[in-house]
Design an enzyme around this catalytic site. Structure first.
Site, PDB file in Angstrom:
ATOM      1  N   GLN A 172       0.817  -1.215   0.000  1.00  0.00           N
ATOM      2  CA  GLN A 172       0.000   0.000   0.000  1.00  0.00           C
ATOM      3  C   GLN A 172       0.851   1.266   0.000  1.00  0.00           C
ATOM      4  OE1 GLN A 172      -3.165  -1.379   3.187  1.00  0.00           O
ATOM      5  NE2 GLN A 172      -4.014   0.212   1.900  1.00  0.00           N
ATOM      6  N   HIS A 173       0.200   2.362  -0.388  1.00  0.00           N
ATOM      7  CA  HIS A 173       0.693   3.729  -0.194  1.00  0.00           C
ATOM      8  C   HIS A 173       1.774   4.183  -1.177  1.00  0.00           C
ATOM      9  CE1 HIS A 173      -1.422   3.142   3.520  1.00  0.00           C
ATOM     10  NE2 HIS A 173      -0.455   2.468   4.088  1.00  0.00           N
ATOM     11  N   ASP A 207      -2.375  -4.874   0.148  1.00  0.00           N
ATOM     12  CA  ASP A 207      -1.950  -6.180   0.659  1.00  0.00           C
ATOM     13  C   ASP A 207      -2.698  -6.593   1.918  1.00  0.00           C
ATOM     14  OD1 ASP A 207      -0.711  -4.190   2.156  1.00  0.00           O
ATOM     15  OD2 ASP A 207       1.319  -4.919   1.827  1.00  0.00           O
TER      16      ASP A 207
END
Length: 513
Positions: A73-74, A280
């Site tokens: 992520q991110h 995830d």
């Protein structure tokens, strides 16, 4: 009955894994894995090459009817008007944007204060002193939580965009689209970017994502299911936020695109569909078939405690992120930057392996005779201490032994995850079951002490690639078009038991501060 095959992809921080799965039963058919480069700033082309290598190891994807990508992520991927990557992607664990996170918090607080003062003046009231900077920061965090469910920290995408605007203004002005690692790889599998034929249109408008990953950007509101371009405007040069392309946010089992037949589905009538994919953590929850009351603790590169919730979570202390899940619900979670690598540091320091670490720790006692490891080797996100370093506390000449140090490394890891668990409980999360997964869960020492430090029995699913399984399950779901995902078995290897050992966590809290 002929097999129907789907593929689940886990494009994680460390590697790409491709799991070819039978769609009806979840049975593993083939598997491949390829490494990603180390570092917190990575050229996305490395993800594409790793995907190609992992797919080849998995026997190719020509016979696959659906594919889904779960990803770290991110991470910030910036594309120009030609669809080219502008700079290396900044990953979730890159903390250079910590000052930008603080700045975004203060700026939103001041904006809200100004709005309140204007409203008060219109009503004939008097303006009050906004108070000290510390109070302003907390008001800012709470304003962000109300807006998007989470307050900016260095890991969130919006802070990385702000860093580029501040430090690399030429790169910022070149941005035509912003996406996440799983968005970008799904887009490439559809035949765009490095997979596109020369001379074709870049296809930026074909980018797509899902609620779970979008909810980790800092500029998407999962409760209202909309982007907050007004917040993104705080991170970009003036006027850009309204025009920059953001991926379309799909529902949990919508079809995002068709795969390029040269990549997947060449031998399948109608080709291979691409499901929305997801972050995830949400893919792990989907792979574990988690329900309300379940909490997963994942010990990978990062440590994540996540709970499925039927309602959005708004933590006004800004410690728990109010993310969405991959089924239409929410996934409040608390995440630590440091997890399995804490054990790796212990192995390196003590010159041993995982079995040796467990044997050393077993010859110590709860609390490591007073030694506590505060395991913030790479800074920390929970609690938010991006500039912190790991430290050993309570050392004396008498207790500084290899056995106590080994025990302290294991207890430090588990106590940091107990911090996350307590934050979820504070929001009213019901914890009826804990599922322990990830590479760190394979450690004999972690298994031995987890129930005592976490305070309850812990179920240990059979070690498997649950992000890839969750992605494959989503692909099968998108293929069927049914309202609920297919039911696949989750094999619980064992249930770990042990008496609660509260004194270890209390000792940790005293030194952590």
């Amino acid at each position: 009955m002929n097999e129907i095959l789907v593929a689940g992809v886990d494009t994680s921080t460390q590697s790409c894994k491709v799991r070819v799965t039978e769609a009806r039963t979840g049975r593993l058919v083939r598997f491949g894995k390829a490494p990603h480069p180390a570092g917190t700033s990575v050229d996305p082309m490395a993800w594409w090459k790793a995907f190609q290598e992992a797919s080849a190891q998995a026997g190719g994807l020509n016979d696959v009817s659906a594919i889904s990508v779960g990803g770290q992520q991110h991470g910030m991927v910036l594309l120009d008007h030609q669809g080219q990557v502008i700079r290396d992607a900044l990953l979730w664990n890159d903390t250079r944007s910590a000052p930008d996170a603080d700045d975004l918090i203060i700026r939103l607080a001041r904006s809200k204060t100004s709005e309140a003062e204007s409203a008060q003046a219109e009503n004939g009231g008097t303006n009050k002193d906004p108070g000290p900077e510390q109070d302003l920061a907390m008001r800012g965090k709470q304003a962000w939580v109300r807006a998007v469910g989470s307050s900016p920290v260095a890991s969130l995408t919006i802070t990385k965009v702000a860093w580029v605007s501040r430090v690399e203004p030429d790169n910022a002005r070149a941005i035509a689209a912003i996406c996440l690692p799983h968005d970008w790889l799904s887009w490439v599998i559809a035949g765009h970017g490095p997979a596109a034929d020369p001379g074709t249109e870049p296809g930026l408008e074909d980018l797509f994502t899902d609620r779970s990953d979008a909810s980790g950007t800092g500029y998407y509101d999962p409760a209202a299911d909309c982007y907050r371009r007004d917040l993104l405007a705080m991170a970009l040069p003036g006027g850009m936020a309204e025009h920059v392309i953001l991926p379309e946010v799909l529902g949990p089992h919508q079809v995002g695109a068709k795969a390029d037949p040269g990549i997947a589905g060449r031998d399948v009538p109608g080709g291979c569909i691409i499901a929305p994919g997801g972050g995830d953590n949400a893919m792990t929850a989907l792979g574990l078939a988690m329900q309300v009351g379940d909490v997963s603790i994942s010990l990978g590169t990062s440590g994540v405690a996540a709970a499925v919730s039927p309602v959005p979570a708004y933590d006004m202390s800004a410690s728990v992120t109010g993310f969405a899940d991959a089924t239409g619900h929410w996934l409040p979670l608390a995440c630590t930057i440091n997890a399995s690598r804490i054990l790796d540091a212990g192995l390196a320091a003590l010159g041993t392996d995982y079995d040796g670490l467990a044997e050393l720790a077993e010859n110590s006692s709860p609390g490591a005779e007073g030694i506590t490891l505060i395991p913030y080797f790479d800074g920390e996100r929970t609690p938010n201490r991006p500039d912190a370093h790991a430290r050993l506390e309570g050392l004396t000449l008498a207790n500084t032994t290899r056995t106590n140090l080994a025990r302290a490394f294991v207890e430090g890891l588990l106590c940091s995850q107990r911090d996350c668990l307590e934050l979820l409980k504070r929001l009213g999360t019901t914890v009826s079951r804990i599922l322990l997964v990830g590479g760190g869960a394979k450690s004999p020492a972690v298994r031995a002490y987890a129930p005592g430090i976490l305070g309850m029995d812990v179920q240990l699913p059979r070690p498997d690639e649950y992000v890839a399984i969750g992605a494959a399950r989503q692909a099968a779901w998108a293929l069927t078009g049914e309202e609920e995902p297919p039911v696949w078995p989750v094999d619980i290897e064992t249930t770990l038991t042990g008496a609660p050992c509260e004194q270890v966590y209390r000792q940790y809290l005293r030194w952590r501060g």
